[in-house]
Write an enzyme that holds these catalytic residues in place. Structure first.
Site, short mmCIF file in Angstrom:
data_model
loop_
_atom_site.label_atom_id
_atom_site.label_comp_id
_atom_site.label_asym_id
_atom_site.label_seq_id
_atom_site.Cartn_x
_atom_site.Cartn_y
_atom_site.Cartn_z
N SER A 8 48.38 -11.54 58.94
CA SER A 8 48.58 -11.85 60.36
C SER A 8 50.05 -11.64 60.72
CB SER A 8 48.19 -13.30 60.65
OG SER A 8 48.69 -13.65 61.94
N HIS A 33 46.03 -8.13 61.41
CA HIS A 33 45.50 -9.14 62.35
C HIS A 33 46.60 -9.48 63.35
CE1 HIS A 33 42.74 -12.50 63.32
NE2 HIS A 33 43.82 -13.25 63.44
N ASP A 35 47.60 -11.89 66.44
CA ASP A 35 47.29 -13.16 67.11
C ASP A 35 47.95 -13.22 68.48
OD1 ASP A 35 45.65 -14.72 65.26
OD2 ASP A 35 47.39 -14.61 63.93
N MET A 37 48.51 -15.30 71.78
CA MET A 37 48.44 -16.69 72.27
C MET A 37 49.07 -16.79 73.64
SD MET A 37 49.55 -18.57 68.77
CE MET A 37 48.60 -18.39 67.26
N HIS A 66 43.12 -10.78 67.88
CA HIS A 66 42.49 -12.09 68.02
C HIS A 66 43.07 -12.74 69.27
CE1 HIS A 66 42.17 -16.44 66.23
NE2 HIS A 66 41.40 -16.27 67.27
N MET A 68 43.61 -15.51 71.71
CA MET A 68 43.53 -16.93 72.02
C MET A 68 44.04 -17.05 73.45
SD MET A 68 44.82 -18.10 68.30
CE MET A 68 45.32 -16.42 67.92
N MET A 137 37.09 -19.92 62.54
CA MET A 137 38.44 -20.49 62.47
C MET A 137 38.42 -21.63 61.46
SD MET A 137 40.42 -18.76 64.44
CE MET A 137 41.85 -19.80 64.13
N ASP A 175 39.76 -17.19 59.26
CA ASP A 175 41.17 -17.17 59.69
C ASP A 175 41.75 -18.58 59.69
OD1 ASP A 175 43.58 -16.67 60.93
OD2 ASP A 175 42.72 -16.10 62.86
C1 DX5 Z 1 46.00 -19.33 64.06
C2 DX5 Z 1 45.92 -17.85 63.89
C3 DX5 Z 1 45.94 -17.37 62.47
C4 DX5 Z 1 47.19 -17.70 61.74
C5 DX5 Z 1 46.94 -17.62 60.26
O1 DX5 Z 1 45.84 -19.63 65.41
O2 DX5 Z 1 44.74 -17.35 64.48
O3 DX5 Z 1 45.67 -16.00 62.39
O4 DX5 Z 1 48.25 -16.86 62.06
O5 DX5 Z 1 48.07 -18.07 59.61
P1 DX5 Z 1 48.00 -18.83 58.23
O6 DX5 Z 1 47.38 -17.89 57.25
O7 DX5 Z 1 49.43 -19.14 57.93
O8 DX5 Z 1 47.15 -20.05 58.44
ZN ZN Z 2 44.07 -15.23 64.10
#
Ligand code: DX5
Ligand code: ZN
Length: 220
Positions: A8, A33, A35, A37, A66, A68, A137, A175
């Site tokens: 990620s 990946h 993320d 947000m 991904h 969010m 998740m 994840d």
């Molecule tokens: C959390 C993210 C994950 C996160 C994973 O909201 O969706 O992808 O970055 O990080 P680790 O592996 O450190 O939990």
């Molecule tokens: Zn993620």
């Protein structure tokens, strides 16, 4: 299905993304990946399609986005333009989730659906036929570096059965909180794609971490 490691980018050093990509690519990683947000759906802001678009010409890595993001529909076209291959949205984040999944496909991307730790698998029933990927998740979304929530293992097993019964080749991605010492348990529960942020990106150790992860998952 072949097991896949997805580092990620959230845990990478944002001041040297180019070198961070080099480190995972040299180790043999082929999926990334991303993320996204928005500060509304989750209590954190990360990065958006503009950054992804800058990275796209730099690498051939598969871009797994991904989202969010609350009500993601108006932004889906931006992620297509940025070069994402697959977009995953959260069940609760879209008022009309079926329409959102259709919109991702209409743009020519693969579509995934994410379930939070507190979300039951019931909501999958009428969406299974539309999905390329289901994301379990194993932490509450919003931050890297959190601990794996053990009840996710039961959910992974449950969804594995549902996928197998459906006869469709739906990817099961997990994840959050995945480390070298629990990744095998997650695979044995039925996961195909393994996301790891803080357990891969770490100053001076990123390449070694990625190699060690790949070595472990190659046994399955
Ligand atoms: C959390 C993210 C994950 C996160 C994973 O909201 O969706 O992808 O970055 O990080 P680790 O592996 O450190 O939990
Ligand atoms: Zn993620």
């Amino acid at each position: 299905m072949k097991k896949v490691l997805l580092p990620s980018l959230l845990s990478a050093d944002f001041s040297q993304l180019d070198r961070e990509l080099d480190r995972i690519e040299v180790a043999g990683v082929d999926h990334l990946h991303l993320d996204i947000m928005d500060g509304h759906y989750v209590p954190n802001i990360s990065f958006g399609p503009g950054l992804i678009q800058k990275l796209r010409p730099r690498t051939d890595l598969f871009f797994d986005a991904h989202l969010m993001v609350e009500e993601p529909d108006p932004f889906l076209g931006d992620f297509k333009k940025a070069g994402c291959d697959l977009v995953t949205v959260h069940l609760e984040a879209s008022t009309h989730i079926h329409r959102t999944i259709q919109a991702i496909h209409a743009l020519g991307m693969k579509a995934g659906l994410a379930l939070n730790p507190g979300t039951s698998t019931e909501g999958l029933s009428y969406l299974m036929n539309e999905l390329d990927l289901i994301l379990v998740m194993s932490v509450n979304p919003g931050f890297g570096g959190q601990s794996f929530i053990p009840s996710a293992l039961e959910k992974i097993k449950d969804i594995r059965q549902k996928i197998d019964r459906s006869g469709r080749k739906i990817i099961l991605e997990v994840d959050g909180g995945i480390k070298k010492d629990n990744v095998e348990e997650v695979i044995r529960a039925g996961a195909d794609w393994l996301v790891a942020g803080s357990a891969v990106f770490s100053p001076g150790k990123t390449e070694t971490n990625a190699r060690e992860f790949l070595e472990i998952i190659s046994r399955y």
